[in-house]
Write a protein that holds these residues in place. Structure first.
Motif, short mmCIF file in Angstrom:
data_model
loop_
_atom_site.label_atom_id
_atom_site.label_comp_id
_atom_site.label_asym_id
_atom_site.label_seq_id
_atom_site.Cartn_x
_atom_site.Cartn_y
_atom_site.Cartn_z
N GLU A 302 5.38 -19.22 2.97
CA GLU A 302 5.83 -18.78 1.49
C GLU A 302 7.27 -19.40 1.23
OE1 GLU A 302 4.65 -17.05 -0.83
OE2 GLU A 302 6.26 -16.33 -1.85
N LYS A 303 7.94 -19.38 2.33
CA LYS A 303 9.68 -19.67 2.23
C LYS A 303 9.47 -21.00 2.06
CE LYS A 303 12.56 -17.02 5.07
NZ LYS A 303 12.84 -16.72 6.29
N ALA A 304 8.73 -21.85 2.53
CA ALA A 304 8.69 -23.44 2.33
C ALA A 304 8.22 -23.83 0.83
CB ALA A 304 7.91 -23.92 3.17
N GLY A 305 7.15 -23.33 0.46
CA GLY A 305 6.72 -23.67 -0.92
C GLY A 305 6.31 -22.65 -1.79
N GLY A 306 6.41 -21.55 -1.29
CA GLY A 306 5.87 -20.24 -2.22
C GLY A 306 4.65 -20.29 -2.73
N GLY A 307 4.13 -19.35 -3.44
CA GLY A 307 2.64 -19.06 -3.77
C GLY A 307 1.53 -18.67 -2.79
N VAL A 308 2.23 -17.99 -1.70
CA VAL A 308 1.31 -17.87 -0.45
C VAL A 308 1.06 -16.26 -0.69
CG1 VAL A 308 1.12 -17.73 1.86
CG2 VAL A 308 1.81 -19.73 0.86
N LEU A 309 2.20 -15.41 -0.60
CA LEU A 309 2.05 -14.08 -0.70
C LEU A 309 1.61 -13.66 -2.22
CD1 LEU A 309 5.30 -12.82 1.04
CD2 LEU A 309 3.05 -13.75 1.97
N ASP A 310 0.94 -12.39 -2.37
CA ASP A 310 0.33 -11.98 -3.38
C ASP A 310 1.61 -10.75 -3.90
OD1 ASP A 310 -0.74 -10.18 -5.17
OD2 ASP A 310 -2.59 -10.16 -4.35
N HIS A 311 2.36 -11.26 -4.49
CA HIS A 311 3.64 -10.64 -4.92
C HIS A 311 3.36 -9.36 -5.93
CE1 HIS A 311 6.72 -13.11 -2.86
NE2 HIS A 311 5.89 -13.98 -3.47
N ALA A 312 2.32 -9.58 -6.77
CA ALA A 312 2.08 -8.61 -7.76
C ALA A 312 1.33 -7.44 -6.70
CB ALA A 312 0.96 -9.06 -8.75
N PHE A 313 0.51 -7.45 -5.83
CA PHE A 313 0.08 -6.47 -4.93
C PHE A 313 1.34 -6.10 -4.31
CE2 PHE A 313 -1.66 -5.38 -0.90
CZ PHE A 313 -2.63 -4.40 -1.12
N LEU A 314 2.13 -6.69 -3.39
CA LEU A 314 2.87 -6.41 -2.46
C LEU A 314 3.95 -5.28 -3.46
CD1 LEU A 314 3.90 -9.57 -0.76
CD2 LEU A 314 2.75 -7.39 0.27
N ASP A 315 4.25 -5.66 -4.61
CA ASP A 315 5.35 -4.95 -5.49
C ASP A 315 4.61 -3.63 -5.93
OD1 ASP A 315 7.14 -6.91 -5.14
OD2 ASP A 315 6.77 -7.55 -7.15
N ALA A 316 3.45 -3.80 -6.36
CA ALA A 316 2.79 -2.42 -6.70
C ALA A 316 2.44 -1.57 -5.62
CB ALA A 316 1.61 -2.45 -7.81
N HIS A 317 1.87 -1.95 -4.58
CA HIS A 317 1.09 -1.22 -3.66
C HIS A 317 1.57 -1.06 -2.19
CE1 HIS A 317 -2.58 -0.87 -6.36
NE2 HIS A 317 -2.33 -2.13 -6.82
N CYS A 318 2.71 -1.78 -2.07
CA CYS A 318 3.19 -1.68 -0.48
C CYS A 318 4.47 -1.07 -0.43
CB CYS A 318 2.99 -3.07 -0.02
SG CYS A 318 1.43 -3.71 0.08
N SER A 620 3.79 7.67 1.87
CA SER A 620 4.71 7.11 0.81
C SER A 620 3.82 6.83 -0.28
CB SER A 620 5.26 5.75 1.31
OG SER A 620 4.06 4.95 1.63
N GLY A 621 2.56 7.08 -0.34
CA GLY A 621 1.59 6.82 -1.69
C GLY A 621 1.25 5.35 -1.65
N LYS A 622 1.69 4.60 -0.55
CA LYS A 622 1.43 2.95 -0.82
C LYS A 622 1.09 2.81 0.69
CE LYS A 622 4.61 2.14 -4.36
NZ LYS A 622 5.66 1.16 -4.88
N ALA A 623 0.51 1.32 0.60
CA ALA A 623 0.03 0.92 2.04
C ALA A 623 1.24 0.45 2.53
CB ALA A 623 -0.94 -0.46 1.58
N GLN A 624 1.56 0.73 3.83
CA GLN A 624 2.52 0.82 4.77
C GLN A 624 2.65 -0.49 5.71
OE1 GLN A 624 4.76 3.34 4.40
NE2 GLN A 624 6.13 1.95 6.00
N PHE A 625 3.88 -1.30 5.47
CA PHE A 625 4.10 -2.18 6.47
C PHE A 625 4.73 -1.70 7.68
CE2 PHE A 625 3.47 -5.32 3.32
CZ PHE A 625 2.76 -6.56 3.70
N THR A 626 4.33 -2.03 9.03
CA THR A 626 4.80 -1.36 10.05
C THR A 626 5.23 -2.17 11.10
OG1 THR A 626 2.87 -0.05 9.54
CG2 THR A 626 4.07 0.51 11.81
N ALA A 627 6.60 -2.36 11.65
CA ALA A 627 6.74 -2.85 12.55
C ALA A 627 6.65 -2.11 13.95
CB ALA A 627 8.53 -2.96 12.74
N PRO A 628 6.00 -2.75 15.15
CA PRO A 628 5.42 -1.93 16.21
C PRO A 628 6.49 -1.38 17.06
CG PRO A 628 5.27 -4.21 16.60
CD PRO A 628 5.93 -4.05 15.23
N ALA A 629 6.14 -0.25 17.80
CA ALA A 629 7.09 0.02 18.78
C ALA A 629 7.24 -0.92 20.10
CB ALA A 629 6.63 1.57 19.50
N ALA A 630 6.46 -1.57 20.14
CA ALA A 630 6.32 -2.50 21.29
C ALA A 630 5.59 -3.82 20.91
CB ALA A 630 5.89 -2.12 22.77
#
Ligand SMILES: Nc1nc2c(c(=O)[nH]1)N[C@H]1C(S)=C(S)[C@@H](COP(=O)(O)OP(=O)(O)OC[C@H]3O[C@@H](n4cnc5c(=O)[nH]c(N)nc54)[C@H](O)[C@@H]3O)O[C@H]1N2
Ligand SMILES: Nc1nc2c(c(=O)[nH]1)N[C@H]1C(S)=C(S)[C@@H](COP(=O)(O)OP(=O)(O)OC[C@H]3O[C@@H](n4cnc5c(=O)[nH]c(N)nc54)[C@H](O)[C@@H]3O)O[C@H]1N2
Ligand SMILES: [Mo]
Length: 757
Positions: A302-318, A620-630
């Protein structure tokens, strides 16, 4: 002594899954199970609308079934249930309980179907015949005198929704929520962990999604053995060009290739379909690292060229994306490689495929859930899926493969220790009871209470709990100290042979048998892995005229125990299971609308899933990104000499029910006391194939654990990981190691050392 009939040998299996091998495997079981007349007719109706829903796994029952919609292992389960062998009063006259306790699971079950209600007689150390009336009266009296908070009602995941609903109601009317379920050892990690991140305790996919995906991430699940009918959609997907990526320490045959037993062409001249395009042999517990590595590369693209992440979804739902990305950035490739045991290039390769795939399904099983950080491992899979909006649309989603045929359904209708998951107000209004509002015991908490002498009464609706839990040696010592143990069962198993002060065996019908009430054969219902509800009807004559249905047994136990309550007419309910389904609908109106009318719908009726509609019922009412404990799901370090033991199923067992000694797909035959080990580790340790060794536990709790007499089988495994069978190796599994969020025992990645003394 048990009758003997087997020969031991080891060979390697070069054929595909399915194919002629599975036909032969079934024939071998038919020889041992000795099915009665009509059993093969039953198989023809298996998993078809209006027919019998298989009592083996929970895979979908499609609306347009194949001519033969059963698999090798489903057939084994049915033939095993419909055996002509009988385990009646004469058998128990011949054998004391002390003697039977030395028999193996395999030998006990081969004695056949239980035929009469039995009571344990301590004076003669035998189970003796009793009548149902005497059993219910006496058990009712003892349950009335029991402390409800020291009473446990376990369910193993097979009984239909009707019996299961009544079971939960009985417990609550009696005054406890001690309702552990086999799910506590299995997909509780999903019920808690998946719920935490997407708000749904069950998978978001339906069967049809497998027709529309272009990538499947198949993590820690063994379809060839444990859900063989899944091989059809996997095969179809592979043929369509869908990319299937397997992440598993063992190269499981079902994921490598499959010959469709339904295709005459493949059975004779055709080549089997290759299933997995990529196979990542991750270390046990390495999935958080592997999935994070894949995601790290997706972020880099995504950083290199973009167009990979679903930004609309990430903004609205995560929620939590930035924090999680910062954690991924800060996580080194060196750590990801070391913990996963995979190369950076391998993880990047999968990341690149993922980044261009349009619809991705994440499938998983016990390889993810049975770890100390199992919930984090599920979250790691969800993180990856969320990046491209792969939840809540066609052909995409999260698909845990459930265990027992109705384990998901038992949870849906109230078998849970958590009062917050139960519509208690409705129970109060409908039945005039006062449901307890304190948290009850799950399986792990029950076993702790048992070991501490606080558990007094056990009622089991199926299962073989003393053998399925961790620390089976310690559990076996404690089990018989309970005051009252009651088992509703079809066959004899080891747990039955640890009688409490008062102990009872109540034999029930199997799902394939006619269940006549008031002159009408009753249907029962079950829920599959895809939240579809199906009616099931048995047509075989019962194994014995003395058998009752599970529903009737629960109802009569409740009636004998509880004060008379005109709003709980147990007998009236039992006469027509449609009445129980009406109750289920009244208590769970959203899930079970028009239950009786819809239960025979081909393919089952869908009870829906909010996450599938992108309605996230999380904090949070949204889908949750999680960094693991380990990063390492086992929570273990790298200590020289420490091995991670994976316990798993052979192709010839259903959990503790052992059908035979053949693990055909892994090329292993003979006895089950074995440990699979990488030839490199064997060389480093100076070990040779077939040598017998012992394994010793190495848990932090300091308790000594040991299993001896294990035959070494050279096997393609990552270094430092070894594997063997459940339940034989359960004495090595410490109760103290369980998923931190859900208490699911960590039976993959058990810390052990070789004991060569
Ligand atoms: N015939 C048959 N069918 C069954 C059952 C049965 O016993 N027999 N049991 C039923 C039940 S109750 C259940 S829960 C399901 C269980 O079905 P599965 O989820 O397939 O369970 P297991 O046999 O325990 O195997 C888990 C898989 O995970 C892999 N694995 C182990 N550790 C790891 C790890 O750390 N990471 C990854 N990625 N993979 C790992 C193992 O190699 C194995 O392939 O099957 C159900 N269906
Ligand atoms: N080390 C290790 N331990 C594990 C696992 C693992 O992977 N590794 N897996 C865990 C998992 S996923 C699970 S689900 C549990 C399984 O734990 P359980 O569900 O407790 O065990 P089962 O072996 O499925 O139970 C078999 C018994 O159920 C009874 N039975 C069979 N059919 C019926 C029926 O129709 N009605 C009734 N009433 N009784 C019936 C029979 O008496 C039979 O002996 O084990 C867990 N334990
Ligand atoms: Mo399970």
């Amino acid at each position: 002594m048990p009758p003997a009939d087997r020969d031991a040998q080891t060979s390697s299996y070069d054929g595909p899954v399915g194919g002629w091998g599975s036909a032969k495997g079934m024939a071998a079981i038919a020889r041992v199970a000795r099915p009665g007349p009509g059993a093969f007719e039953t198989l023809r109706r298996q998993n078809k609308p209006g027919g019998l829903m298989c009592s083996s796994c929970a895979w979908a029952k499609p609306p347009n079934p194949h001519v033969v919609e059963f698999c090798e292992n489903g057939a084994k389960a049915t033939l095993w249930d419909l055996t002509s062998a009988r385990c009646g009063p004469a058998f128990f006259r011949d054998h004391t309980v002390t003697e039977l306790a030395t028999w193996s699971e395999y030998d006990l079950e081969r004695a056949g179907r239980l035929t009469h209600p039995l009571r344990y007689d301590a004076a003669t150390d035998r189970y003796v015949e009793t009548t149902w009336d005497a059993a219910f009266t006496q058990i009712g009296r003892e349950l009335q005198a029991a402390d409800p908070k020291a009473t446990t009602f376990y369910a193993s995941g097979k009984a239909g929704l009707e019996a299961s609903f009544l079971y939960g109601l009985f417990a609550r009317a009696m005054g406890h929520n001690n309702l552990p379920d086999s799910s506590n050892m299995c997909h509780e990690t999903t019920s808690v962990g998946l719920k935490e991140v997407i708000g749904s305790p069950v998978g978001t996919c339906v069967l049809e999604d497998f027709d529309h995906c272009d990538m499947i991430l198949h993590v820690g699940q063994n379809p060839g053995t444990n859900s063989p009918r899944m091989l059809h959609p996997l095969q179809q997907a592979a043929k369509r060009g869908c990319c299937i990526v397997a992440i598993n320490p063992l190269r499981e045959k079902g994921l490598l290739e499959f010959a469709n037993p339904q295709s005459a062409w493949q059975m004779t001249v055709g080549a089997p379909t290759e299933i997995a395009d990529r196979y990542l042999q991750v270390r046990a517990g390495g999935d958080i690292a592997a999935l994070t590595g894949i995601a790290k590369h997706v972020l880099a693209l995504e950083k290199a060229g973009g167009g990979v992440l679903d930004h609309a979804f990430l903004d609205a739902h995560c929620h939590g994306l930035q924090d999680w990305m910062a954690w991924v950035d800060a996580t080194d490739w060196a750590d990801l490689e070391q913990v996963s045991g995979l190369t950076r290039a391998a993880m990047e390769g999968i990341g690149a495929i993922y980044a261009r795939s349009k619809a991705v399904i994440g499938v998983y099983g016990m390889g993810l859930t049975q770890h100390v950080h199992g919930s984090d491992a599920i979250a790691a899979l969800v993180n990856l899926l969320l990046l491209r909006g792969n939840i809540g649309r066609k052909g995409a989603g999260c698909s845990p493969v459930r265990g027992h045929s109705n384990v998901q359904g038992q949870r849906t209708v109230g078998i849970t220790e958590k009062p917050e998951l139960v519509p208690n107000d409705r129970l109060r209004d409908l039945f005039g009871i006062t449901p307890p509002m304190d948290e009850g015991w799950n399986t792990t908490v029950f076993v702790k209470a048992l070991l501490e002498g606080r558990a007094k009464v056990f009622l089991g609706l199926g299962g073989n709990l003393a053998r399925a839990v961790p620390d089976t040696d310690r559990v076996a010592e404690a089990w018989g100290r309970m005051d009252l143990t009651i088992h509703v069962a079809t066959r004899l198993n080891r747990t039955h042979l640890m009688p409490g002060r008062s102990s009872w065996l109540l034999p029930c019908l199997v799902r394939a048998e006619e269940d006549m009430q008031d002159g009408t054969n009753q249907q029962v219902t079950i829920e599959d892995s895809f939240s579809h509800i199906h009616g099931s009807i048995g047509k075989r004559g019962p194994a014995s005229p003395h058998l009752l249905s599970e529903t009737a047994i629960i109802a009569r136990l409740a009636e004998a125990t509880l004060p008379v309550n005109p709003r709980m007419p147990w007998d009236h309910w039992t006469r027509d299971y449609g009445r129980i389904r009406d109750l289920i609908e009244a208590v769970y109106p959203d899930d079970f609308r028009d239950f009786n009318a819809r239960m025979d719908q081909p393919g089952g009726f869908y009870r829906g899933n909010p996450a599938r509609d992108r309605d996230w019922q999380t904090d949070s009412g949204k889908a949750q990104f999680t960094a693991p404990a380990a990063l390492d799901a086992t929570g273990l370090g790298r200590d020289p000499g420490l091995y991670r033991l994976i316990t798993l199923r052979s192709n010839d067992q259903f959990n503790t029910t052992v059908y035979g000694m053949s693990d055909r797909l892994r090329g292993i035959e003979g006895d089950r006391m074995l440990v699979m080990m990488s030839p490199k580790d064997m060389a480093a340790e100076g070990l040779v194939a077939e040598q017998r060794i012992a394994l010793a536990g190495d848990a932090e709790d300091g308790i000594a654990r040991r299993v001896a007499g294990l035959r070494i089988i050279p096997y393609d495994l990552p270094r430092g990981c070894i594997a063997g069978y459940f339940p034989e190796l359960n004495p090595l599994s410490p109760l103290s190691r369980a998923d931190l969020a859900s208490d699911t025992p960590a039976t993959k990645g058990i810390p052990v050392r070789l004991d060569l003394a």
